[in-house]
Scaffold this active site. Sequence first.
Site, PDB file in Angstrom:
ATOM      1  N   TRP A  71      75.868 -25.486 -41.159  1.00 45.24           N
ATOM      2  CA  TRP A  71      74.505 -26.005 -41.107  1.00 45.24           C
ATOM      3  C   TRP A  71      74.475 -27.492 -40.781  1.00 45.24           C
ATOM      4  O   TRP A  71      73.624 -27.961 -40.021  1.00 45.24           O
ATOM      5  CB  TRP A  71      73.770 -25.696 -42.412  1.00 45.24           C
ATOM      6  N   GLU A 113      90.020 -21.014 -34.824  1.00 38.83           N
ATOM      7  CA  GLU A 113      88.831 -20.672 -35.604  1.00 38.83           C
ATOM      8  C   GLU A 113      89.184 -20.559 -37.085  1.00 38.83           C
ATOM      9  O   GLU A 113      88.387 -20.939 -37.954  1.00 38.83           O
ATOM     10  CB  GLU A 113      88.230 -19.352 -35.098  1.00 38.83           C
TER      11      GLU A 113
END
Length: 485
Positions: free
Chosen positions: A385, A278
């Site tokens: 996004w 991550e």
Amino acid sequence: MTTHAVALVWFRRDLRLTDNPALQHALEHARHIVPVYVHAPEEEAPWQAGAASRWWLHHSLAALDGSLRKHGSRLVLRQDSSTAALLALAKQTGATLVCCNALYEPATLKRDALVRRALDAKGIELAALHGNVLVPPERVKTAGGTPYRVFTPFLRALQKEAARIEKLSKAPRKIPSTTQWPDGIELARLELIPLIAWDTGIAAAWKPGEATALQRVRQFERRAIHGYIEGRDQPGIDGTSRLSPHLHFGEVGPRQVYVALSSGSAQSEVQRKKFLSELGWREFAHHLLYHYPHTPEQPLDARFARIRWSRDKRRLEAWQRGRTGIPIVDAGMRELWRTGWMHNRVRMIVASLLTKNLHIDWRVGARWFWDTLVDADLANNTLGWQWVAGCGADAAPYFRIFNPVLQSQRFDTDGDYIRRHVPELARLPTRWLHEPWAAPPDALRTAGLVLGRDYPLPIVDLKLSREEALRSYRAALEPKRQRKG
């Protein structure tokens, strides 16, 4: 090794003393150090820090100044163009060296190039170190010398580079000051915190500063990392590191986090590797932004420029305020509004609803996150996004549309997250909590709930809007196929 009488340490998004390569370089190459922060938000246009980020910056600068004072120094604040401020400070202090940690956004790269030319013209050296990423984004390339656009091979290449990380530097015991101490302005003059106290929830949720960041790393290393894989997708528990704002403002460096979590018991190895991957996504985001600087404003996949987005202001406002009638989405948007943060799983869910079901431009969502997140980071925000919208690197395919009800049932099974942030639904049985519109009248009456009055009905039909989105995406992205059909 010392070659300069005075060095300026130009703090930006590296507001810490531990493992700060710019500070360490200055200590090694100058006899006296002047720590500086220049407030010039217009230089980061069109992505100046949003309201929540400005709140964090105020408190982080205050914490940094406090730390510097404990080490025999203090932070000099200036509000001017970076070039003008640094030249003036160099003249006032006699500094011949300016040290900073490199930034990689399009606007900051342009600004730093101008600063370098101006300093060079005056015979002042600018040393730009690498303290904000694990590995400089220009260093990680494919075998063909091109940027990566797929995460997994990028991560493998990154890990090879990261394995070469040198020993981390400790915070200095003392920072040598200069007798030619420059003047600065008071922190309040920067007007970073709101005049109207809307920040109560943020202040209750967060404490900016290096000390808190290091404490969070230690806590996560000892406790949460052991159940990270199981807990990271559950918004109702404290299963994530919550380090993102500390990393963005550089109160802790990515190298510190990487080193702290790279070793441990054999039982935690799988958990640690998952978390480090991550951290790799953060690096990937900076890699993409550096090589594709147009992506905050334009899709990486140019086909998505053909999509016609909805301009429905009523639906957008309902999404922003957590009044969509879809509990997991509303919980996330209310958490964001109150605390300046949102769980990553929920970020994907709310973004999918906006772009796929409401068919509103991903850039509109990115702008809202930019203003409301305390960890608003241009690289991460853009990658996230574009990933959900399907138009970025290694993105979710456009036909992947999150079903918020199923996501809620799977990741907030007991409804703890929804009840915390949407209290008007708290008395509803868990069976119906994720989709109250499907609850029988008796269950609603027992919960004292009237839909449309106490809590809104859904602003969109999830099934129909999914089908409409797929038709719209196919028409824009597969025009040849449509004509042949």
